[in-house]
Design a protein around this motif. Sequence first.
Motif, PDB file in Angstrom:
ATOM      1  N   THR A 130       0.786  -1.148  -0.083  1.00  0.00           N
ATOM      2  CA  THR A 130       0.013  -0.072   0.119  1.00  0.00           C
ATOM      3  C   THR A 130       0.827   1.231  -0.026  1.00  0.00           C
ATOM      4  O   THR A 130       0.317   2.434  -0.221  1.00  0.00           O
ATOM      5  N   SER A 131       2.033   1.248   0.135  1.00  0.00           N
ATOM      6  CA  SER A 131       3.028   2.193   0.243  1.00  0.00           C
ATOM      7  C   SER A 131       3.906   1.761  -1.058  1.00  0.00           C
ATOM      8  O   SER A 131       4.574   0.792  -0.932  1.00  0.00           O
ATOM      9  N   TYR A 132       4.380   2.887  -1.933  1.00  0.00           N
ATOM     10  CA  TYR A 132       5.098   2.957  -3.162  1.00  0.00           C
ATOM     11  C   TYR A 132       6.563   2.460  -2.645  1.00  0.00           C
ATOM     12  O   TYR A 132       7.055   2.941  -1.936  1.00  0.00           O
ATOM     13  N   ALA A 133       7.281   1.570  -3.488  1.00  0.00           N
ATOM     14  CA  ALA A 133       8.601   1.399  -3.483  1.00  0.00           C
ATOM     15  C   ALA A 133       9.606   2.705  -3.912  1.00  0.00           C
ATOM     16  O   ALA A 133       8.771   3.359  -4.896  1.00  0.00           O
ATOM     17  N   PHE A 134      10.429   3.072  -3.500  1.00  0.00           N
ATOM     18  CA  PHE A 134      11.203   4.319  -4.065  1.00  0.00           C
ATOM     19  C   PHE A 134      12.825   4.045  -3.892  1.00  0.00           C
ATOM     20  O   PHE A 134      13.243   2.861  -3.361  1.00  0.00           O
ATOM     21  N   ILE A 135      13.397   4.817  -4.725  1.00  0.00           N
ATOM     22  CA  ILE A 135      15.020   4.697  -4.577  1.00  0.00           C
ATOM     23  C   ILE A 135      15.554   5.699  -3.698  1.00  0.00           C
ATOM     24  O   ILE A 135      15.314   7.054  -3.650  1.00  0.00           O
ATOM     25  N   LYS A 136      16.577   5.274  -2.762  1.00  0.00           N
ATOM     26  CA  LYS A 136      16.967   6.235  -1.959  1.00  0.00           C
ATOM     27  C   LYS A 136      18.470   5.724  -1.941  1.00  0.00           C
ATOM     28  O   LYS A 136      18.774   4.756  -1.655  1.00  0.00           O
ATOM     29  N   ASP A 137      19.532   6.747  -1.962  1.00  0.00           N
ATOM     30  CA  ASP A 137      21.009   6.334  -2.264  1.00  0.00           C
ATOM     31  C   ASP A 137      21.198   5.001  -2.793  1.00  0.00           C
ATOM     32  O   ASP A 137      21.987   4.261  -2.377  1.00  0.00           O
ATOM     33  N   ASP A 138      20.747   4.930  -4.260  1.00  0.00           N
ATOM     34  CA  ASP A 138      21.090   4.013  -4.788  1.00  0.00           C
ATOM     35  C   ASP A 138      20.383   2.617  -4.664  1.00  0.00           C
ATOM     36  O   ASP A 138      20.962   1.515  -4.794  1.00  0.00           O
ATOM     37  N   THR A 139      19.738   2.757  -3.705  1.00  0.00           N
ATOM     38  CA  THR A 139      18.852   1.556  -3.255  1.00  0.00           C
ATOM     39  C   THR A 139      17.516   1.473  -3.258  1.00  0.00           C
ATOM     40  O   THR A 139      16.773   2.502  -3.050  1.00  0.00           O
ATOM     41  N   LEU A 140      17.010   0.333  -3.737  1.00  0.00           N
ATOM     42  CA  LEU A 140      15.512   0.380  -3.994  1.00  0.00           C
ATOM     43  C   LEU A 140      14.801  -0.135  -2.739  1.00  0.00           C
ATOM     44  O   LEU A 140      15.122  -1.269  -2.186  1.00  0.00           O
ATOM     45  N   CYS A 141      14.130   0.916  -2.196  1.00  0.00           N
ATOM     46  CA  CYS A 141      13.643   0.644  -0.665  1.00  0.00           C
ATOM     47  C   CYS A 141      12.011   0.089  -0.768  1.00  0.00           C
ATOM     48  O   CYS A 141      11.259   0.562  -1.609  1.00  0.00           O
ATOM     49  N   ILE A 142      11.963  -1.002  -0.277  1.00  0.00           N
ATOM     50  CA  ILE A 142      10.657  -1.536  -0.254  1.00  0.00           C
ATOM     51  C   ILE A 142      10.006  -1.423   1.035  1.00  0.00           C
ATOM     52  O   ILE A 142      10.291  -1.958   2.188  1.00  0.00           O
ATOM     53  N   PRO A 143       8.998  -0.508   1.133  1.00  0.00           N
ATOM     54  CA  PRO A 143       8.150  -0.227   2.375  1.00  0.00           C
ATOM     55  C   PRO A 143       7.578  -1.569   3.004  1.00  0.00           C
ATOM     56  O   PRO A 143       7.025  -2.478   2.298  1.00  0.00           O
ATOM     57  N   SER A 144       7.868  -1.823   4.214  1.00  0.00           N
ATOM     58  CA  SER A 144       7.606  -3.348   4.958  1.00  0.00           C
ATOM     59  C   SER A 144       7.384  -2.995   6.250  1.00  0.00           C
ATOM     60  O   SER A 144       7.322  -2.077   6.862  1.00  0.00           O
ATOM     61  N   VAL A 145       6.277  -3.994   6.640  1.00  0.00           N
ATOM     62  CA  VAL A 145       6.116  -4.406   8.269  1.00  0.00           C
ATOM     63  C   VAL A 145       7.031  -5.199   8.741  1.00  0.00           C
ATOM     64  O   VAL A 145       7.886  -6.044   7.996  1.00  0.00           O
ATOM     65  N   PHE A 146       7.089  -5.146  10.081  1.00  0.00           N
ATOM     66  CA  PHE A 146       8.279  -6.008  10.637  1.00  0.00           C
ATOM     67  C   PHE A 146       7.559  -6.802  11.875  1.00  0.00           C
ATOM     68  O   PHE A 146       7.166  -6.223  12.692  1.00  0.00           O
TER      69      PHE A 146
END
Length: 696
Positions: A130-146
Amino acid sequence: MQSISDIFGTLVFNDKVMSERLPSDVYKALKRTIDMGKSLDRSIADIVANAMKDWAIENGATHFTHWFQPMTGITAEKHDSFISPKSNGTAIMEFSGKELIKGEPDASSFPSGGLRATFEARGYTAWDPTSYAFIKDDTLCIPSVFCSYGGQALDKKTPLLRSMEAIRKQAMRILKLFGNEDVTNISTTVGAEQEYFLVDKNVFEKRKDLIFCGRTLLGARPPKGQDLEDHYSGTINPRVKAFMAELDEELWKLGILAKTEHNEVAPSQHELAPIFTTTNIATDHNQLTMEIMKKVALRHGMVCLLHEKPFAGVNGSGKHNNWSLVTNTGVNLLEPGDSPSENAQFLLFLSAVIKAVDKYQDLLRVSVASPGNDHRLGAHEAPPAIVSIFIGDDLQAVLDSIENSCLYTQIDRQEIKFGVHVLPRFFKDTSDRNRTSPFAFTGNKFEFRMVGSSQSIADPNTVINTIVAEELSNFADILEKSENFESDVLNLVRQTIIEHKRIIFNGNNYSDEWVAEAERRGLLNLKSTVDAIPYLIAEKNVKLFTKHKVFSEAELHSRYEILLENYCKVINIEALTLLDMARKEIIPAVTSYIRELSETALAKKQLIPDANCDVEKDLISRLSALCSELYKKAEALNNTLSETKKYDNILDCARYYKDTVLATMQEIRQAADQLELITDKSRWPFPTFSELLFSL
Ligand code: ADP
Ligand code: MG
């Protein structure tokens, strides 16, 4: 310079990118998951992962990470590269659906409040589509729960998503009763205004308290603070302006709707307001905003302070959490409507909020409790620690007329009666003149102003969503059985006003009269974090959270532990830092100044036997007295810190930190601040408030 539309969202795997890059059936399935909260079909995960990877690599990414929000309050990430070896010694870039969906960071390095011991040692992260993935510091960030392997939430995002589901479910029941056939979904929206300070990096680095604690632990008031009120929305310093421009650009690339940047009340204080969006996305965005603010500031030779109270005596920083509910058809449920039925619906939602805030004042207070925020709440500047609602005079008149079943007379306008006529759209301009209220209705949303500037907005929104869900559910239980809907709605509204009007206060929340009045009304005044936290596990609150499946009882207890542990740790670090500054910096500086004064006096006497040495003598005696006081208090503080080890019970320990350790720190500060005022400036070991606040 590129235009905003050229850069906006370029680093986000957003709807546009998805629709372009995914086969249409996969895109549709993913959309269903995102929009309707449906679980994702595993068979499409590989296709989505591959498209994400190709897009990320084209945009310069080499790594990926599950990006999550553990209970530290900040975000966490563990980077893996896309690289995958081939048998022929070469490597390719790969990213599977399995890797997209699930990650396994080392859970033991994050706070769990005993959950890991009781349940499972390991934890895992799971993609939150429900939250879009994005690129930060040359890294694909996948919003996740823990979560732990037992499914217990170890983060702030999981309960937030659960609370959004709870309020969605209950609000839908109400909307159905009002005959909103076209509405298939509702979500909560949030716009989080972020306050912060900027100080020059060179000045910052000379103060251990700022480096280790994010706030000054001592410092005399500067001759000029915010007294002239000339900083608020004043012209922006060129260095700050350059920072803001770069910050906006970085945020826009990440699809964050940074909108307004302006100076705040205190010198060096500023604010950024984004355009509101869905709560979970707003929460991710606010975390990113804080992170990027810090990074961009450094590039401009400045440090961004997000602490709630970096400087005593000038305003602290908060985060205004603007909250509302919106239907998938675009209707804001907290906006008064045009027809009688819309207004009845609006008043019912309003009543649910009023009732929720009154019944769960304690939880709202807990949701913003932190050692940093303790310095702010109730300090005659930020909203007080007492929770109340501001609704403004116009809406008050409407509620009064319903309560007394009489005609509502709008000032200078025609008489209207609830249920018959139309509530005119009048609130927006006339309300929100009250900046002191902790929970203010501002025309089409509520602004919760108690949130601390460094805090994640996940906790406050989890609470707001859940408590409002609870009251909507209670209303729906009654109305679903109703034989006379219209009059039952009116009765519920009237009954709520009568039973919960004590929570409404339209006056000045900073005044002493309000503190007394609130006490008469029986409202809670939980002055510190330690006073507030025990309410988290109060029976009524455990019942609430478990009923709506937002927290299990074990999760609540773990959070209770973590909050108290964190409180103790923060005060402990502050105390050690203060000790260090007093012993290794202030006392040596002052004693060497005393020696210089003595030598001066002696030299004068040698030269002119009857020379007047009153100044030296007087200064030496005052400095010596204060220095000895400082030394004694430092010893005392040291002793209090050893005492803390005696407490097995975390609540008792936290109470000791608050009542004894903090109080002794305050005594040290008093002596140190007086010393600062009479010590040679060139010898004072760190920059003063003037230098800090006017460092740019
Ligand atoms: P002001 O505080 O000057 O009245 P606005 O009302 O436009 O300014 O907005 C203040 C903040 O509230 C902004 O972050 C804005 O995006 C947010 N906001 C506005 N409408 C809503 C809403 N319906 N839900 C949540 N946040 C909102
Ligand atoms: Mg505001």
